[in-house]
Enzyme design. Sequence first.
Site, PDB file in Angstrom:
ATOM      1  N   CYS A   2       1.046  -1.250   0.108  1.00  0.00           N
ATOM      2  CA  CYS A   2       0.010   0.135   0.041  1.00  0.00           C
ATOM      3  C   CYS A   2       0.948   1.340   0.174  1.00  0.00           C
ATOM      4  O   CYS A   2       1.683   1.484   0.809  1.00  0.00           O
ATOM      5  CB  CYS A   2      -1.008   0.079   1.265  1.00  0.00           C
ATOM      6  SG  CYS A   2      -1.634   1.628   1.454  1.00  0.00           S
ATOM      7  N   ARG A  27       6.660  -0.962  -3.580  1.00  0.00           N
ATOM      8  CA  ARG A  27       6.276  -1.650  -2.027  1.00  0.00           C
ATOM      9  C   ARG A  27       5.339  -2.901  -2.318  1.00  0.00           C
ATOM     10  O   ARG A  27       5.193  -3.606  -1.348  1.00  0.00           O
ATOM     11  CB  ARG A  27       5.487  -0.681  -1.329  1.00  0.00           C
ATOM     12  CG  ARG A  27       6.454   0.708  -0.767  1.00  0.00           C
ATOM     13  CD  ARG A  27       5.514   1.840  -0.365  1.00  0.00           C
ATOM     14  NE  ARG A  27       4.692   1.633   0.861  1.00  0.00           N
ATOM     15  CZ  ARG A  27       5.272   2.008   2.056  1.00  0.00           C
ATOM     16  NH1 ARG A  27       6.300   2.743   2.129  1.00  0.00           N
ATOM     17  NH2 ARG A  27       4.558   1.667   3.214  1.00  0.00           N
ATOM     18  N   TRP A  73      -2.977  -3.088  -1.663  1.00  0.00           N
ATOM     19  CA  TRP A  73      -2.534  -4.380  -1.414  1.00  0.00           C
ATOM     20  C   TRP A  73      -3.818  -5.091  -0.818  1.00  0.00           C
ATOM     21  O   TRP A  73      -3.900  -4.727   0.748  1.00  0.00           O
ATOM     22  CB  TRP A  73      -1.132  -4.393  -0.783  1.00  0.00           C
ATOM     23  CG  TRP A  73      -0.690  -5.979  -0.554  1.00  0.00           C
ATOM     24  CD1 TRP A  73      -0.022  -6.575  -1.422  1.00  0.00           C
ATOM     25  CD2 TRP A  73      -1.004  -6.808   0.425  1.00  0.00           C
ATOM     26  NE1 TRP A  73       0.362  -7.695  -1.308  1.00  0.00           N
ATOM     27  CE2 TRP A  73      -0.108  -8.231   0.065  1.00  0.00           C
ATOM     28  CE3 TRP A  73      -1.486  -7.022   1.727  1.00  0.00           C
ATOM     29  CZ2 TRP A  73      -0.070  -9.429   0.814  1.00  0.00           C
ATOM     30  CZ3 TRP A  73      -1.572  -8.183   2.298  1.00  0.00           C
ATOM     31  CH2 TRP A  73      -0.841  -9.233   1.994  1.00  0.00           C
ATOM     32  N   ASN A  99      -4.397   2.903   4.376  1.00  0.00           N
ATOM     33  CA  ASN A  99      -3.475   1.803   4.472  1.00  0.00           C
ATOM     34  C   ASN A  99      -3.665   1.136   5.841  1.00  0.00           C
ATOM     35  O   ASN A  99      -3.606   1.856   6.910  1.00  0.00           O
ATOM     36  CB  ASN A  99      -1.984   2.436   4.515  1.00  0.00           C
ATOM     37  CG  ASN A  99      -0.856   1.271   4.711  1.00  0.00           C
ATOM     38  OD1 ASN A  99       0.194   1.748   5.451  1.00  0.00           O
ATOM     39  ND2 ASN A  99      -1.045   0.028   4.554  1.00  0.00           N
ATOM     40  N   GLY A 100      -3.845   0.041   5.769  1.00  0.00           N
ATOM     41  CA  GLY A 100      -3.864  -0.911   7.079  1.00  0.00           C
ATOM     42  C   GLY A 100      -5.142  -1.723   7.079  1.00  0.00           C
ATOM     43  O   GLY A 100      -5.731  -2.201   6.212  1.00  0.00           O
ATOM     44  N   GLU A 482      16.632 -19.976   4.257  1.00  0.00           N
ATOM     45  CA  GLU A 482      16.353 -18.324   3.353  1.00  0.00           C
ATOM     46  C   GLU A 482      16.452 -18.827   2.026  1.00  0.00           C
ATOM     47  O   GLU A 482      15.760 -18.259   1.270  1.00  0.00           O
ATOM     48  CB  GLU A 482      17.516 -17.773   3.827  1.00  0.00           C
ATOM     49  CG  GLU A 482      17.863 -16.425   2.913  1.00  0.00           C
ATOM     50  CD  GLU A 482      16.662 -15.627   2.811  1.00  0.00           C
ATOM     51  OE1 GLU A 482      15.957 -15.684   3.615  1.00  0.00           O
ATOM     52  OE2 GLU A 482      16.736 -14.627   1.848  1.00  0.00           O
ATOM     53  N   LYS A 486      13.408 -18.007  -0.475  1.00  0.00           N
ATOM     54  CA  LYS A 486      13.557 -17.120  -1.683  1.00  0.00           C
ATOM     55  C   LYS A 486      13.102 -17.890  -3.011  1.00  0.00           C
ATOM     56  O   LYS A 486      12.489 -17.361  -3.712  1.00  0.00           O
ATOM     57  CB  LYS A 486      15.217 -16.928  -1.813  1.00  0.00           C
ATOM     58  CG  LYS A 486      15.626 -15.688  -2.583  1.00  0.00           C
ATOM     59  CD  LYS A 486      16.091 -14.650  -1.818  1.00  0.00           C
ATOM     60  CE  LYS A 486      14.913 -14.143  -0.723  1.00  0.00           C
ATOM     61  NZ  LYS A 486      15.359 -13.071  -0.002  1.00  0.00           N
ATOM     62  N   GLU A 489       9.170 -17.801  -3.075  1.00  0.00           N
ATOM     63  CA  GLU A 489       8.664 -16.617  -3.253  1.00  0.00           C
ATOM     64  C   GLU A 489       8.775 -15.941  -4.523  1.00  0.00           C
ATOM     65  O   GLU A 489       7.920 -15.325  -5.441  1.00  0.00           O
ATOM     66  CB  GLU A 489       9.087 -15.307  -2.111  1.00  0.00           C
ATOM     67  CG  GLU A 489      10.378 -14.905  -2.254  1.00  0.00           C
ATOM     68  CD  GLU A 489      10.691 -14.046  -1.171  1.00  0.00           C
ATOM     69  OE1 GLU A 489       9.612 -12.916  -0.996  1.00  0.00           O
ATOM     70  OE2 GLU A 489      11.732 -13.749  -0.715  1.00  0.00           O
ATOM     71  N   HIS A 505      14.157 -37.902  10.838  1.00  0.00           N
ATOM     72  CA  HIS A 505      12.883 -37.793  11.743  1.00  0.00           C
ATOM     73  C   HIS A 505      11.516 -37.443  11.180  1.00  0.00           C
ATOM     74  O   HIS A 505      10.647 -37.156  11.794  1.00  0.00           O
ATOM     75  CB  HIS A 505      13.383 -36.564  12.798  1.00  0.00           C
ATOM     76  CG  HIS A 505      14.448 -37.094  13.595  1.00  0.00           C
ATOM     77  ND1 HIS A 505      14.480 -38.045  14.541  1.00  0.00           N
ATOM     78  CD2 HIS A 505      15.876 -36.508  13.495  1.00  0.00           C
ATOM     79  CE1 HIS A 505      15.769 -38.375  14.843  1.00  0.00           C
ATOM     80  NE2 HIS A 505      16.469 -37.222  14.318  1.00  0.00           N
ATOM     81  N   LYS A 604       6.573  -5.404  -0.737  1.00  0.00           N
ATOM     82  CA  LYS A 604       7.945  -5.231  -0.036  1.00  0.00           C
ATOM     83  C   LYS A 604       8.123  -4.775   1.310  1.00  0.00           C
ATOM     84  O   LYS A 604       8.783  -4.909   2.170  1.00  0.00           O
ATOM     85  CB  LYS A 604       8.676  -4.157  -1.035  1.00  0.00           C
ATOM     86  CG  LYS A 604      10.318  -3.931  -0.506  1.00  0.00           C
ATOM     87  CD  LYS A 604      11.289  -4.990  -0.913  1.00  0.00           C
ATOM     88  CE  LYS A 604      12.451  -4.682  -0.659  1.00  0.00           C
ATOM     89  NZ  LYS A 604      13.132  -5.848  -0.632  1.00  0.00           N
TER      90      LYS A 604
END
Length: 609
Positions: A2, A27, A73, A99-100, A482, A486, A489, A505, A604
């Site tokens: 947003c 963003r 968003w 925004n929110g 990570e 990566k 996404e 396990h 972002k």
Amino acid sequence: MCGIMAYVGEQSAFPILMEGLKKLEYRGYDSAGVAVMSDELRLLKKSGKVNNLEKYAPDDITIGTLGIGHTRWATHGAASDLNAHPHQSMSGRYTLVHNGIIENAAPLKEMMLKHGIVFKSETDTEVLVQLIEWYQMRFQLETQMAVQRALEYIEGSFAIVLFDLHTPDQLFVIRRGSPLVIGIGDDEYIISSDPMPIAPHTDQLIYLEEDILGVFKKGTAPSFVDAQEEMVEQTIEYLSHTYEDVMKEGYDSYMLKEINEQPARIAHMLDRHMGGRANDELLDRLPTIISDIDRIIILGCGSSRHSGLVAEYLMETYARISVEVEYASEFRYKNAMIGPKDLIIGISQSGETADTIAALKIASSSGATTIGIVNGVNSTIARMVDHVLYLHMGQEIGVASTKAFSAQLTALTLISMRIAEIRKTICQEDTDRMLLDLKNVSEHVKTALECADIIESISLDLLESRSIIFLGRGMLYPIALEGALKLKELSYIHAEGFAAGEMKHGPIALLEERMPVIALVNDDCSLEKLMSNVQEMKARKAMIIVIKSSNVTLSAGVADYIVDMPDCPAFLSPIIQSIPLQLLSYYVAKHKGCDVDQPRHLAKSVTVE
Ligand code: AGP
Ligand code: GLU
């Protein structure tokens, strides 16, 4: 996530809104809209990119000198034209961007529906604008008062800009939880979620405090009132940071550019922090900060949390201090036992992640000392913590964290070494040697980038995979997490990272013939154990890809692919080994035709919880 952009002044508002919204695109968003006031209010909102709006804008939209804009968003309701912001109250008097998240939108909507209010969209935002009008009409309140009364009943987070048709030359602005900055120009105000779109217009900024309602009208000084309607002052600050116009510089994406600029950026960051050029509030005060500390708690989300997990290994190994790493989103609700003897480190690239902000607030209110490790200059986290260490990596545009992640690892390695030095848990000779090795890490990063061609050829073998496993041990375990994050996404291929010893396990049951298993190997004490784990995968016909320090020798036939990384001390291997994993996710995504800079559904700056 947003972006809000609003303008009131002498100039044509529409081009300023468009320019600002484009600067906020990085963003992450799914729809965009503007409302511009000229002889009447022009409302334009569309799902898709900001550019779309230009196509549909009437020519005379440029007449207006007041306007509000938004990139959305979606949290409540699909990314459609109707759900895009701005939203209006039933009578059309109020128009608002938000925004929110309004967490109690459902019961409020139900209450208003019973009173005959008609809703057009599925959003929580429309509930907010309708509620403001409902209070105004029911109690015949001034707009300012109606906003404050409505917000008393709101649970959740918001930054809003509100336009009232009855006062068409002014804007109302208020926030709680979500960021909002106001630029003060000559006879004009520019309001945004981020200082970057304001920077071309003015260097005077107000970082609006929570629950303070600001009213902005051209040619008049702004006024600010709190919830009790008392007039309050807000501090004007001067923008000390210059925002470069970030370009792709010949690369096909921001992500690839950001991957490749790591050696130079890391060298620059280390030069600032180790060469004494950073005006280092944190490193200079570290001896005092840690003098009475029993425990360190590291908070973050996504990649930032992964860098914290590496720091846990480094700090416990070298500085011999107890470290816990928490998901910021979990920490805030777990009723954590913290106190003045805890040091809380919040890690965030953007400095605007809602969960990390909320977790740090809890930490501060419990009397703990807080540190922020952030890239976003003057971001909310940088401003709220007791001490800040900036990463100085320049703006990261690609949604996937690459240069910010390696910078977090580098900064945390430096902090760990400094704490070890202060606590005298390793001898000075070793500390000096390790700090010297760290200083040269950018050279190793540069060499690591030379694996791009081999990584690209491996990526072609992964395009049809349904699932990919990443394995590591010790401080390479968080790098396995990570690598998996990566890859998923960016390429939307399911991937999981595991501590290699855990495979037997349970997760080993996932293995199918030719399932890719990517093992991260350095020459620390767990090398033999990790290679035994890899053999177990190989025996089950997995496709084995080993990424290893060049000084590690593997027995013949153990791997389908081997990628050599420069030979460097094991404590630097998390930084080095994250490089091929960034390249791998980039190439897999690129060859699958995915948008590497703006992957689907992601943002972002995650400014909602
Ligand atoms: C990283 O590639 C992700 N985009 C994401 O996990 C990110 O690290 C997370 O949202 C935290 O963001 P922050 O560092 O800005 O707080
Ligand atoms: N919750 C609002 C919506 O879904 C605003 C989301 C945002 O911050 O963009 O429309």
